[in-house]
Design an enzyme around this catalytic site. Structure first.
Site, PDB file in Angstrom:
ATOM      1  N   LYS A   1       0.836  -1.196   0.000  1.00  0.00           N
ATOM      2  CA  LYS A   1       0.000   0.000   0.000  1.00  0.00           C
ATOM      3  C   LYS A   1       0.875   1.252   0.000  1.00  0.00           C
ATOM      4  CE  LYS A   1      -3.608   2.453   2.450  1.00  0.00           C
ATOM      5  NZ  LYS A   1      -4.437   2.578   3.641  1.00  0.00           N
TER       6      LYS A   1
ATOM      7  N   GLU B   1      10.961  -4.693   3.488  1.00  0.00           N
ATOM      8  CA  GLU B   1      10.993  -6.100   3.079  1.00  0.00           C
ATOM      9  C   GLU B   1      10.551  -6.261   1.632  1.00  0.00           C
ATOM     10  OE1 GLU B   1       9.677  -4.837   5.797  1.00  0.00           O
ATOM     11  OE2 GLU B   1      10.055  -6.108   7.539  1.00  0.00           O
TER      12      GLU B   1
ATOM     13  N   GLY C   1      -4.357  -2.012   5.366  1.00  0.00           N
ATOM     14  CA  GLY C   1      -3.598  -3.179   4.904  1.00  0.00           C
ATOM     15  C   GLY C   1      -4.223  -4.494   5.344  1.00  0.00           C
ATOM     16  N   ARG C   2      -4.588  -4.589   6.624  1.00  0.00           N
ATOM     17  CA  ARG C   2      -5.094  -5.872   7.137  1.00  0.00           C
ATOM     18  C   ARG C   2      -6.540  -6.132   6.731  1.00  0.00           C
ATOM     19  NH1 ARG C   2      -3.564  -2.209  10.809  1.00  0.00           N
ATOM     20  NH2 ARG C   2      -5.095  -1.284  12.218  1.00  0.00           N
TER      21      ARG C   2
ATOM     22  N   GLU D   1      -2.937  -6.030  15.466  1.00  0.00           N
ATOM     23  CA  GLU D   1      -2.556  -4.731  14.912  1.00  0.00           C
ATOM     24  C   GLU D   1      -3.728  -3.753  15.005  1.00  0.00           C
ATOM     25  OE1 GLU D   1       0.637  -4.003  11.631  1.00  0.00           O
ATOM     26  OE2 GLU D   1      -1.279  -3.965  10.595  1.00  0.00           O
TER      27      GLU D   1
ATOM     28  N   HIS E   1      -1.256 -32.722  19.600  1.00  0.00           N
ATOM     29  CA  HIS E   1      -0.079 -33.520  19.954  1.00  0.00           C
ATOM     30  C   HIS E   1       1.091 -32.626  20.312  1.00  0.00           C
ATOM     31  CE1 HIS E   1      -2.278 -37.047  18.618  1.00  0.00           C
ATOM     32  NE2 HIS E   1      -2.770 -36.225  17.700  1.00  0.00           N
TER      33      HIS E   1
ATOM     34  N   LYS F   1      10.365   0.068  13.112  1.00  0.00           N
ATOM     35  CA  LYS F   1      10.842   0.312  11.735  1.00  0.00           C
ATOM     36  C   LYS F   1      11.884   1.425  11.740  1.00  0.00           C
ATOM     37  CE  LYS F   1       6.526  -0.536   9.244  1.00  0.00           C
ATOM     38  NZ  LYS F   1       5.545   0.040   8.346  1.00  0.00           N
TER      39      LYS F   1
HETATM   40  O1  F6P Z   1       4.256  -2.390   9.451  1.00  0.00           O
HETATM   41  C1  F6P Z   1       2.911  -2.640   9.509  1.00  0.00           C
HETATM   42  C2  F6P Z   1       2.292  -2.493   8.166  1.00  0.00           C
HETATM   43  O2  F6P Z   1       2.179  -1.149   7.860  1.00  0.00           O
HETATM   44  C3  F6P Z   1       0.937  -3.179   8.105  1.00  0.00           C
HETATM   45  O3  F6P Z   1      -0.068  -2.405   8.623  1.00  0.00           O
HETATM   46  C4  F6P Z   1       0.818  -3.455   6.650  1.00  0.00           C
HETATM   47  O4  F6P Z   1      -0.161  -4.403   6.355  1.00  0.00           O
HETATM   48  C5  F6P Z   1       2.216  -3.898   6.331  1.00  0.00           C
HETATM   49  O5  F6P Z   1       3.043  -3.109   7.140  1.00  0.00           O
HETATM   50  C6  F6P Z   1       2.623  -3.773   4.892  1.00  0.00           C
HETATM   51  O6  F6P Z   1       2.473  -2.452   4.463  1.00  0.00           O
HETATM   52  P1  F6P Z   1       2.500  -2.065   2.944  1.00  0.00           P
HETATM   53  O7  F6P Z   1       1.345  -2.721   2.281  1.00  0.00           O
HETATM   54  O8  F6P Z   1       2.411  -0.579   2.921  1.00  0.00           O
HETATM   55  O9  F6P Z   1       3.798  -2.567   2.363  1.00  0.00           O
END
Ligand code: F6P
Length: 545
Positions: free
Chosen positions: A206, A212, A267-268, A353, A384, A509
């Protein structure tokens, strides 16, 4: 939205609920079943094909009514109205939360409806072309593999749904894979047997700033460049889903390969948007539409049903009862379906979150507990491993059993039997007398019985909810996901926190950025500096300093 906010523990119903806690302190659920033959009927509710049974929770119908009164006093109907009418329920970021608009459920008004429609139809065309083998890579070969590069909400939802519903995609027209971790091992593994000429990457972010995802996207580009040569048009191998269109264009994504996601989808909550492209590719349009239809049905139920007959409301209230009145700190979520093994991971982000917060709407801090620690794993695997602690550990841990009732495969009935048995065993436990009788029946002598019986006793009275799905299909999964989304809203509203921001995660972060930017080797507080020195020594092959 109302500005006359009161924290929940200042509402009269909160005090009343403490009285219910006292009243029920010595009650055992197993005995409540005996005393109230209608307990199951009074404490279970169905909607949109799902049935949720709360009769194994440590409450009774009067408590549920008092919880519903709490929701009333907390003006939950006003909150639901604010959510569905597009008011800025995400008040810190001054935004509405309009993910329901993407599935058309009680649709809230959106200003950019034309763009939303346009993106929805472009993502469908893209998926159709991919599945038909029409979409080609730089060298003219059809794309056969799609790798979604995203993390958090840009990964967990589509990954979980594809795993649940698509089965192994190796035999599909297009294989769908996911890489989230900044550890290169994950992407390396996904690409180990991939043909670069036939591979397409979806850069799903987003914000288009997530470290990452950008690291994985750069690695993917380098991998393609090495394999396809300096002149290859790598644009044919990328699609981006983002709200930060300019940043994606800067990265080199072609405009026609950009699927914008609106700012108003968190995002979630984003699997319903173009972030769901991997789902659409793996399931096809019928599957994706059924997922949306299930969620839409749950939206309609949540926004229209009265509080006393509203499944997400009940689920939110029972969770709040466990957290705030029974001091239960975690929630174990156990889907009895291998396909749903990553449902707890998706739910962890959704619940923790969204509601892992303490600052209230009026800027004061919560004096009651908010989101529990959500964890879990697939049944029967956990039986188990960690169920022992449910039975004889020293903590009370409520469980959500997710059970798939039907389906084609009779072998799956064992899952149903196991789930129902676990729930019943957690309610009833085994008394000292029962343990002694069991040992006696096995032929143990009295000394042996005295020695072993205490070890065989199980206190029981562990709370659980069972959620039944008619089958593991797209419609039911959509309804289940929306059920938990709305449950989170119910709890966040009553606790008085904003379920739609996530300022907490920014601090970590920021520190990671500072550490990776630091030119000196020693940077940070005493522990960080100490660990950096140890890591530097290990890298030099030297002993710990
Ligand atoms: O670090 C948390 C977060 O901002 C989440 O809320 C989000 O889903 C995820 O990182 C990934 O964010 P993006 O879609 O902006 O890469």
């Amino acid at each position: 939205m109302t500005d006359t906010f009161l924290p929940p523990d200042r509402l009269p119903a909160w005090q009343l609920l403490h009285a219910h806690r006292q009243r029920l302190a010595t009650e055992r659920v197993a005995e409540l079943f005996d005393a109230h033959p209608k307990r199951f009927d009074e404490l279970s509710i169905d909607a949109c094909g799902l049935l949720a049974d709360f009769s194994r929770q440590r409450l009774d119908r009067n408590t549920l009514d008092a919880l519903i009164e709490l929701a009333r006093q907390a003006r939950l109907p006003e909150g639901i109205d604010a959510l569905f009418s597009g008011q800025p329920v995400n008040h810190t970021e001054e935004r509405a939360a309009l993910h329901m608009a993407l599935r058309g459920g009680c649709p809230p008004p959106v200003a950019d409806a034309t763009q939303v429609q346009d993106t929805a139809s472009r993502m469908r065309t893209l998926a159709r072309d991919l599945r038909a083998g029409v979409l080609k890579g730089a060298s003219g070969r059809p794309i056969r593999r799609v790798v979604n590069l995203g993390i958090g909400g840009s990964d967990l939802g589509p990954r979980m749904v594809v795993e649940a519903l698509a089965g192994p995609t190796a035999k599909h027209p297009v294989m769908v894979h996911f890489a989230a971790n900044i550890d290169p091992q994950e992407l390396d593994e996904v690409l180990a047997d991939a043909n670069p000429a036939e591979t397409l990457f979806i850069v799903a972010s987003k914000s288009f700033t997530t470290a990452e995802t950008l690291a994985n996207a750069q690695a993917a580009r380098a991998w393609l460049r090495t394999a396809l040569g300096p002149d290859a048009d790598l644009g044919a191998h990328f699609v981006a889903v983002t709200n930060a269109v300019a940043a994606a264009v800067d990265f080199g994504i072609a405009k026609e390969r950009l699927l914008p996601m609106p700012e108003w989808v968190g995002g979630r909550y984003s699997v319903w948007s173009a972030i769901g492209l991997p789902v659409l590719i793996a399931l096809g349009e019928t599957g994706f539409e059924a997922l949306l239809a299930g969620a839409r049905a749950m939206d309609e139920h949540f926004c229209n049903a009265p509080l006393a007959a509203n499944l997400p409301v009940w689920m939110g209230l029972v969770g709040l009862w466990n957290t705030d009145f029974l001091d239960q700190e975690t929630l174990a979520v156990l889907p009895y379906a291998h396909g749903l093994r990553n449902f707890p991971a998706w739910l962890q982000q959704l619940e923790m979150e969204s509601n892992g917060k303490r600052t209230l709407r009026d800027g004061t801090f919560s004096t009651v507990m908010t989101a529990p620690v959500v964890w879990g794993g697939a049944g029967t695997v956990g039986q188990h491993a960690f169920h022992q602690l449910f039975y004889q550990g020293t903590r009370a841990i409520p469980v959500d059993f997710i059970v798939v009732a039907g389906g084609e495969d009779p072998r799956r009935q064992a899952l149903v039997h196991n789930a129902l048995a676990q729930a019943a065993a957690l309610t009833h436990g085994r008394s000292l007398d029962e343990a002694a009788a069991a040992l006696r029946a096995r032929g143990a002598d009295e000394a042996e019985i005295r020695r072993l019986a205490p070890h065989l006793t199980i206190p029981g009275n562990q709370a659980s909810t069972t959620v039944l799905l008619p089958r593991l299909d797209a419609y039911s999964l959509g309804a289940l996901m929306a059920l938990y989304e709305h449950k989170v809203f119910v709890q966040g509203w009553i606790w008085g926190i904003n379920s739609f921001d996530q300022y907490g995660v920014e601090l970590g972060k920021e520190m990671a950025r500072r550490l990776s930017d630091a030119t000196s080797t020693a940077h940070g507080d005493g522990a960080t500096i100490g660990l950096q020195r140890a890591i530097a020594a290990l890298r030099r092959g030297a002993p710990y300093p």
